[in-house]
Structures are given as structure tokens and as C-alpha cells.
Design a protein around this motif. Structure first.
Motif, PDB file in Angstrom:
ATOM      1  N   PHE A 159       0.737  -1.123   0.031  1.00 55.33           N
ATOM      2  CA  PHE A 159      -0.033   0.057   0.210  1.00 55.33           C
ATOM      3  C   PHE A 159       0.821   1.408   0.017  1.00 55.33           C
ATOM      4  O   PHE A 159       0.093   2.295  -0.184  1.00 55.33           O
ATOM      5  N   GLU A 160       2.064   1.099   0.148  1.00 55.03           N
ATOM      6  CA  GLU A 160       3.160   2.145  -0.116  1.00 55.03           C
ATOM      7  C   GLU A 160       3.557   2.307  -1.438  1.00 55.03           C
ATOM      8  O   GLU A 160       4.450   3.195  -1.919  1.00 55.03           O
ATOM      9  N   GLY A 161       3.002   1.344  -2.367  1.00 54.43           N
ATOM     10  CA  GLY A 161       3.465   1.540  -3.813  1.00 54.43           C
ATOM     11  C   GLY A 161       4.771   0.732  -4.006  1.00 54.43           C
ATOM     12  O   GLY A 161       5.019   0.821  -5.284  1.00 54.43           O
ATOM     13  N   ASN A 162       5.240   0.051  -3.191  1.00 55.60           N
ATOM     14  CA  ASN A 162       6.653  -0.784  -3.619  1.00 55.60           C
ATOM     15  C   ASN A 162       6.068  -2.052  -4.149  1.00 55.60           C
ATOM     16  O   ASN A 162       5.063  -2.802  -3.823  1.00 55.60           O
ATOM     17  N   LYS A 163       6.923  -2.570  -5.332  1.00 63.34           N
ATOM     18  CA  LYS A 163       6.338  -3.777  -6.152  1.00 63.34           C
ATOM     19  C   LYS A 163       7.287  -4.775  -5.525  1.00 63.34           C
ATOM     20  O   LYS A 163       8.406  -4.592  -4.801  1.00 63.34           O
ATOM     21  N   VAL A 164       6.720  -5.974  -5.207  1.00 63.11           N
ATOM     22  CA  VAL A 164       7.398  -7.199  -4.596  1.00 63.11           C
ATOM     23  C   VAL A 164       6.915  -8.438  -5.513  1.00 63.11           C
ATOM     24  O   VAL A 164       5.724  -8.509  -5.821  1.00 63.11           O
ATOM     25  N   LEU A 185      -1.622  -7.110   0.621  1.00 62.85           N
ATOM     26  CA  LEU A 185      -0.697  -6.638  -0.554  1.00 62.85           C
ATOM     27  C   LEU A 185      -1.875  -6.612  -1.672  1.00 62.85           C
ATOM     28  O   LEU A 185      -3.033  -7.249  -1.722  1.00 62.85           O
ATOM     29  N   ILE A 186      -1.639  -5.927  -2.706  1.00 62.44           N
ATOM     30  CA  ILE A 186      -2.374  -5.910  -3.926  1.00 62.44           C
ATOM     31  C   ILE A 186      -1.689  -6.836  -4.864  1.00 62.44           C
ATOM     32  O   ILE A 186      -0.643  -6.310  -5.504  1.00 62.44           O
TER      33      ILE A 186
END
Ligand SMILES: Cc1cc2nc3c(=O)[nH]c(=O)nc-3n(C[C@H](O)[C@H](O)[C@H](O)COP(=O)(O)OP(=O)(O)OC[C@H]3O[C@@H](n4cnc5c(N)ncnc54)[C@H](O)[C@@H]3O)c2cc1C
Length: 303
Positions: A159-164, A185-186
């Protein structure tokens, strides 16, 4: 900032569709749900990132949905931002036996693309109306197969916009659940591995599964698939039927005559009707069969 100002600011940032007071009944297969304060269908993952940044800086809570086919949204709707992952994240790419699918890809489309490529392992998805993202979170399954089986990796955004990215060995799927549901996570896309197979065999299995579904599920009326999870070694539908709940009705919602674990909306049904029917059926099954059913459908909004 007022709601109007927040909405104006959001509309300027986002390339995809943005609305305010969006009726969630338009986005659930049950055709139930009050308005979401803010609603965005991101055009791509950058758009998603921008919507998340807006929500963080505005202090607006966020929920993510796919095709709304396993959702009960409250009649009062959702306070905050609903992000619907659909057409903007619906890329499918196939190389040899490797399939990449965006989170917004509809499962029947994935099944058909795999069929065209002569790749087996996705036939069971042909009749499930959800998206890849929703299906991974829920570990959707049918006909003895489930979403986690052909998975190679999952791409997600926090939700901070970091990709994992998670590789297969970091993922755990259980009955109608996955480790992804606890991680906040999205899911934005996933890689799968298909099994080379003659198209004619894949098509035969798909047709068999589909015709079985048509014969046993009330597909002509709005529903959300199975309401309850099957308890170990048993079927929720059988228990509901044995408890005498088939045809039971509250307001516009009825236990389906064709499949007792499907509750159909006969018209005008509300989330309150569904909940009352859920409680009544659950109590009857507990009393008559001594089994406590747990919900499969996901509840969003205030209940
Ligand atoms: C007629 C019918 C038949 C069905 N048959 C089956 C079946 O055979 N087997 C089965 O397992 N299910 C079945 N379902 C239920 C449903 O289709 C599946 O659970 C499907 O996988 C849900 O996907 P969705 O995109 O609609 O998710 P939604 O209903 O929109 O969301 C489900 C959950 O996933 C979350 N979510 C959605 N997208 C994302 C994302 N990108 N990232 C993170 N979280 C996300 C939501 O917050 C919510 O908690 C059926 C439903 C219907 C209406």
C-alpha cells in the motif's frame, strides 16, 4: 480537504475511470452493495500507484476488488477508496509453457488462451467468473484443481506503492485461502506454468466441467458462488439441504433450489437479507448437523 476537493484532485491524477459515490451493486455479481465514496479502475500499475499515493496523503482507507464475484458489500457501502483491478491490468503473454496474466484478467479468458496455446492445467477456470487477482487471493478451485497449483510467481504492490515478487517456494495455498490474504498486498499479476497437451483433450475437459456447472448451479440469477466453505470431508450444500434450508428466503434472497450453497438474488435483495439468511442457515446446520459453517464470501463495508 472536502470530499469534492479530494475527488477533483483524484480525477486529475488518474488516467483510468474515477467516480464518487459509485454504487457497488454495479460491481458485485450479487448486484448488492451501497455506494463507495471514491472508486478507481486503474489504467495500469502506475495509475494504481498514483491512486495509492493519493489515498495515503488524504488519509483515505483503501480496499481492492476484482470482478466482485465473491463479495458481499454492505448496504451502506464503503467509506474510502475502492480500487477495481480489471481491464487496465489484463495483459496475457504466453512464451512456450510460461503464461503471464495481469491481476485483472478474467479467468475464462485465461482458460481459453491456455487452450489456444495447447497448455493444460487451466480448464477448471473456464466457469469461474473472477479475476486472476481475486482467484489467487482466494485460491479459487473446482474439479479437484486450484489456482495455486500452476503458479510460478506472483507480482504484488504494497500500500506504499512498492512492488514485490514472490516465487513459487515463498507462496502457500490452502483450501480457499492463500498466504497473500494476510500480507496486505495488492496482486498485480502472476506467472504460471502450463502443461503441454493436445487442444482436443483440453477442450473436452473444459466442456465437461462447463456442462456439469450448468446442470448444478443457478447461473441465471445473480449470486456469489458458494456462500460457505465446505467443511473437511463434507459439502456445505449437502448439509444445508439436510438441515431443511433449501428454498428458505429472506426478502429478495433465497437459498437456491438447484444448489443449496448458492444464495440467489430474486430481485431487490439486500446485504441485510443475505446476512439474515446466512445466520439462519448457519444456526439450522449447527443444530441439525452439529457442524459450524464458515463463510467463503468476503464481506466489505460496515456491517
Ligand atoms: C457463478 C459463480 C461460480 C463460482 N464458482 C467458483 C468455483 O467454482 N470455485 C471458486 O473457488 N470460486 C467460485 N466462485 C467465486 C469467485 O468467482 C472466486 O472466488 C473468484 O476467484 C473471485 O475473484 P474476483 O475477481 O471476483 O474477486 P472479488 O470477489 O472481487 O474479491 C475477492 C477477494 O479478493 C480480494 N482481491 C480481489 N482482487 C485482488 C487483488 N488484485 N489483490 C489483492 N486482493 C484482491 C478482494 O479484496 C476480496 O477479499 C464463483 C462465483 C460465481 C458468481
Amino acid at each position: 480537504m472536502t470530499g469534492d476537493n479530494l475527488y477533483r484532485c483524484l480525477s486529475k491524477l488518474i488516467k483510468g475511470r474515477v467516480t464518487a459515490s459509485e454504487p457497488m451493486s454495479r460491481h458485485t455479481s450479487w448486484r448488492i452493495g451501497g455506494p463507495a465514496d471514491f472508486f478507481v479502475e486503474p489504467a495500469d500499475s502506475d495509475d494504481l500507484n498514483r491512486a495509492l499515493a493519493w489515498a495515503r496523503s488524504s488519509g483515505v482507507p483503501v480496499v481492492v476488488i476484482g470482478n466482485g464475484t465473491n463479495l458481499l458489500v454492505s448496504d451502506g457501502g464503503i467509506r474510502g477508496l475502492v480500487l477495481k483491478l480489471g481491464a487496465g491490468l489484463s495483459r496475457i503473454e504466453i512464451r512456450d509453457t510460461a503464461i503471464y496474466a495481469g491481476a485483472g484478467v478474467l479467468l475464462p479468458r485465461l482458460a481459453n488462451r491456455a487452450l489456444q496455446a495447447g497448455l493444460a492445467g487451466f480448464e477448471f477456470l473456464a466457469g469461474i467468473p473472477g479475476t486472476v487477482g481475486g482467484a489467487l487471493l482466494m485460491n479459487a478451485g473446482a474439479n479437484g484443481c486450484s489456482m495455486g497449483e500452476r503458479i510460478q510467481r506472483v507480482e504484488a504492490m504494497d500500500f506504499e506503492g512498492n512492488k514485490v515478487t514472490f516465487d513459487r517456494n515463498e507462496l502457500k495455498f490452502t483450501y480457499r485461502n492463500s498466504c497473500l490474504s494476510h500480507r496486505n498486498l495488492i496482486i498485480i499479476g502472476a506467472g504460471f506454468e502450463g502443461l503441454p497437451c493436445p487442444g482436443i483433450e483440453i477442450k473436452k475437459r473444459m466442456d465437461q466441467y462447463q456442462s456439469r456447472r450448468r446442470g448444478t448451479q443457478p447461473l441465471e440469477l445473480p449470486n456469489a458462488g458458494s456462500v460457505f466453505k465446505n467443511p473437511p470431508g463434507d459439502s456445505a450444500g449437502r448439509l444445508i439441504e439436510n438441515a431443511g434450508c433449501k428454498e428458505m428466503r429472506v426478502g429478495g434472497i433465497q437459498v437456491s433450489l438447484r444448489h443449496a450453497n448458492f444464495f440467489v438474488n430474486l430481485g431487490g435483495g439486500t446485504a441485510a437479507d443475505v446476512l439474515e439468511l446466512v445466520h439462519t442457515v448457519r444456526e439450522a446446520v449447527e443444530e441439525k448437523c452439529n457442524v459450524k459453517l464458515s463463510l467463503e464470501v468476503q464481506m466489505l463495508g460496515e456491517f
